[in-house]
Design a protein around this motif. Sequence first.
Motif, PDB file in Angstrom:
ATOM      1  N   TYR A  60       3.823 -10.846   8.856  1.00  0.00           N
ATOM      2  CA  TYR A  60       3.013 -10.664   7.740  1.00  0.00           C
ATOM      3  C   TYR A  60       3.079 -12.366   6.760  1.00  0.00           C
ATOM      4  CZ  TYR A  60       2.042  -6.026   8.619  1.00  0.00           C
ATOM      5  OH  TYR A  60       1.622  -4.831   9.307  1.00  0.00           O
TER       6      TYR A  60
ATOM      7  N   PRO B  98       0.802  -1.183   0.085  1.00  0.00           N
ATOM      8  CA  PRO B  98      -0.049  -0.014  -0.060  1.00  0.00           C
ATOM      9  C   PRO B  98       0.851   1.181   0.122  1.00  0.00           C
ATOM     10  CG  PRO B  98      -0.205  -1.274   1.972  1.00  0.00           C
ATOM     11  CD  PRO B  98       0.818  -1.951   1.220  1.00  0.00           C
TER      12      PRO B  98
ATOM     13  N   ASN C  31       1.940   4.669   1.485  1.00  0.00           N
ATOM     14  CA  ASN C  31       2.546   5.117   2.909  1.00  0.00           C
ATOM     15  C   ASN C  31       1.974   3.868   3.899  1.00  0.00           C
ATOM     16  OD1 ASN C  31       2.917   7.539   2.106  1.00  0.00           O
ATOM     17  ND2 ASN C  31       0.770   8.092   2.006  1.00  0.00           N
ATOM     18  N   HIS C  32       2.564   2.879   3.368  1.00  0.00           N
ATOM     19  CA  HIS C  32       2.138   1.680   4.323  1.00  0.00           C
ATOM     20  C   HIS C  32       2.921   1.790   5.800  1.00  0.00           C
ATOM     21  CE1 HIS C  32       5.903   0.922   2.350  1.00  0.00           C
ATOM     22  NE2 HIS C  32       6.442   0.076   3.504  1.00  0.00           N
ATOM     23  N   ARG C  33       2.526   1.103   6.816  1.00  0.00           N
ATOM     24  CA  ARG C  33       3.062   1.244   8.102  1.00  0.00           C
ATOM     25  C   ARG C  33       3.268   0.025   8.875  1.00  0.00           C
ATOM     26  NH1 ARG C  33      -0.126   5.926   7.815  1.00  0.00           N
ATOM     27  NH2 ARG C  33       1.145   7.845   8.214  1.00  0.00           N
ATOM     28  N   PHE C  34       4.241  -0.272   9.457  1.00  0.00           N
ATOM     29  CA  PHE C  34       4.597  -1.536  10.149  1.00  0.00           C
ATOM     30  C   PHE C  34       4.682  -1.416  11.585  1.00  0.00           C
ATOM     31  CE2 PHE C  34       6.771  -2.804   6.143  1.00  0.00           C
ATOM     32  CZ  PHE C  34       5.542  -3.629   5.532  1.00  0.00           C
ATOM     33  N   PRO C  35       4.332  -2.044  12.396  1.00  0.00           N
ATOM     34  CA  PRO C  35       4.556  -1.897  13.963  1.00  0.00           C
ATOM     35  C   PRO C  35       5.908  -1.535  13.920  1.00  0.00           C
ATOM     36  CG  PRO C  35       3.479  -3.866  13.636  1.00  0.00           C
ATOM     37  CD  PRO C  35       3.585  -3.490  12.368  1.00  0.00           C
ATOM     38  N   PRO C  36       6.151  -0.342  14.699  1.00  0.00           N
ATOM     39  CA  PRO C  36       7.509   0.536  14.643  1.00  0.00           C
ATOM     40  C   PRO C  36       8.619  -0.565  15.604  1.00  0.00           C
ATOM     41  CG  PRO C  36       5.977   1.689  15.678  1.00  0.00           C
ATOM     42  CD  PRO C  36       5.263   0.700  15.094  1.00  0.00           C
ATOM     43  N   PHE C  37       7.805  -1.170  16.510  1.00  0.00           N
ATOM     44  CA  PHE C  37       8.721  -1.930  17.543  1.00  0.00           C
ATOM     45  C   PHE C  37       9.436  -3.485  16.971  1.00  0.00           C
ATOM     46  CE2 PHE C  37       4.290  -2.900  18.309  1.00  0.00           C
ATOM     47  CZ  PHE C  37       4.088  -4.262  18.263  1.00  0.00           C
TER      48      PHE C  37
ATOM     49  N   GLN D  85       7.729  -7.718   1.597  1.00  0.00           N
ATOM     50  CA  GLN D  85       6.331  -7.984   2.613  1.00  0.00           C
ATOM     51  C   GLN D  85       5.474  -8.481   1.357  1.00  0.00           C
ATOM     52  OE1 GLN D  85       2.608  -7.707   2.970  1.00  0.00           O
ATOM     53  NE2 GLN D  85       3.311  -5.780   2.272  1.00  0.00           N
TER      54      GLN D  85
END
Lengths: 357, 280
Positions: free
Chosen positions: A110, A92, A94-100, A157
């Motif tokens: 994923y 997508p 502006n994809h975002r993954f959990p930053p931690f 991913q």
Amino acid sequence: MTVTDSSLAVSTRDLTKRYSGLFGKRSVLALDNLSLDVHRGEIFGLLGPNGAGKTTLLKILLAVVKLTSGSATLLGKPVQDWNSRRNIGFLPENHRFPPFLTAMGALETYGQLSCLQTAYVQSRANLLLERVGLAQWKNDRIKEFSKGMMQRLGIAQALINDPEVLFLDEPTDGVDPIGRREIRDLLTTLQKEGKTIFLNSHLLSEVEMICDRVAILHQGKIVRIGKVSELTRRGTGFRIELEKAFDSNVESLAHTLKQILISHPESDLFSSVTVDSSRPESPTVELATDSVQDLNQLLDCLRSAGLLIRSVQPKYTSLEARFIQTISDLDEDAGKIIGRAEAETRSSANDEAEKPT
Amino acid sequence: MKITLGLFVVTTIAWLMLSFALSLDVVEGSIAAVRIFGLVDEPTQFVRDPETGEVIRDVETGNLQRQALSLDSFVIGINRFVFSLAYIFGILIGLFATMPLVTGFLEQGRIDLLLSKPISRTKLLAGHIAGVLLVVFLLTVYLIGGVWFVIAFKTGIWQFEFLLAIPTITIMFAVIFSVVLTTSVASRSTGLALVLAYGTIFVSAILAIRDQIVPQLSEFWGSLFVGMYHVLPNYFEVMQIMTQLASKETVTSFYPFVSSVLFGITLYVFGFIIFSRRDF
């Protein structure tokens, strides 16, 4: 051709999406009876101005947004069936993954969401991180990643389940030129491996470089679709760039050329040649026919007049130029229609006003 | 994530402090005194004549004769105190702590990626809720279990009823979290969700004293008030039930607990329906 044709990776028929307006918001027709086929193994580019419906189409295909009417299939299965998403990958915008999470952790997460075995995910993740150039940062936390690194991780991913169809929304966004080149090469390699790539990008030069076919979307409708080579095909004629003579100015050059062309009454050169003197340092002569004989005759004339030729190029319309021209034409038409409608409204209002009471 | 870790650290500090406190000489001495003599310091319990049931008065002073506090009562008192604190503040802070999990889950760029995976929306949402509740459950086990173990180990009184606080806190958190989740899914505004969740707890506190309020209202408003009592979760009454259970007292009615759970289930059903139908 039926909607469930097995040669199609993506197919839509009369696909319509209307975002209903709640609490006084205006309802928006995002897609208007859109029919589209994307064949297996091709790189397909979707272009369009902001608000054209590109992201909505992508989201409907991935079941993120529900369709209002019509049908859409992925690899022959209706998009409403979540099994249709088993063999697809998605990046997508502006994809975002959990930053931690670490890069490796994100791919494992994923991968497991894609219903894959842990051992397979781990080996595949290592391979993909190597492929996108993130192997040395695989144990670093995502929050420390740059935009370009995030984009590379996003692509890894999307490939974690070795998908048949890859949906990429602005895949080179934020990536440096070298990285962009690497991503383009990766996509070309993936195509050679038989994967279908559905690309949504604003970088038309990139789309032109890697896509087989493109569709231009405008106000929810496909207004142009075809092979890139067709949309960017040569214009009619040639463009000859001259070396400016030290002892002449552009006006005298144009005059000289006019005299030469008039002196050849047997050919139609005079009527099909124009001189572009907008760039005095490199005046150009344009020939408006595809005739090679005319081209050589013109070159002979120019040489005989002592003019030096710097380059000869067939006329060419880039995808960007074609895109802008298409959208401008449509907006102009729409403007005319609106103008006409407004004029008619004013006219009828005046008529009403002039009616005797 | 940071807030959850913060809660974990605070919980650790809380039960470490309790452990150290119970190791102090003065506390050791007090517990020993209670064990041997009992404490005459419980105002609510008076010594009654076993035959007549009347409260016995001191012959010399005429004061009511108070019941000596047993070590059991001492332990129950501490446990009730810890439970009440964990119940009220734990759930309030827990809602705040799990908010980033909901925000992150519904964030553009993450939710669309999750929805593009070959998983049904129901399974995805259920997995998310399960994850949040697991975090809360583990934190509750850590706090309540830790406190219970320290006190029981120190006093030798293993009051297992107190462990009922773990499922009670987790279930009541789940009930209030249903407000957060459904509101967030419907509006994608986690701020609004938090306001409504805290609002529900606040209203529940008022509804808990309906016996005093309803007689003051007109028939219409009274019926409305009673109706709200039956529909909304009974947050504070559930706490009373739990403290009664921990004190080995008889619970007259589990209705507040049952109606609260039903409220949660209903809201989750709405949340799942909205989540499965909406565009992201």
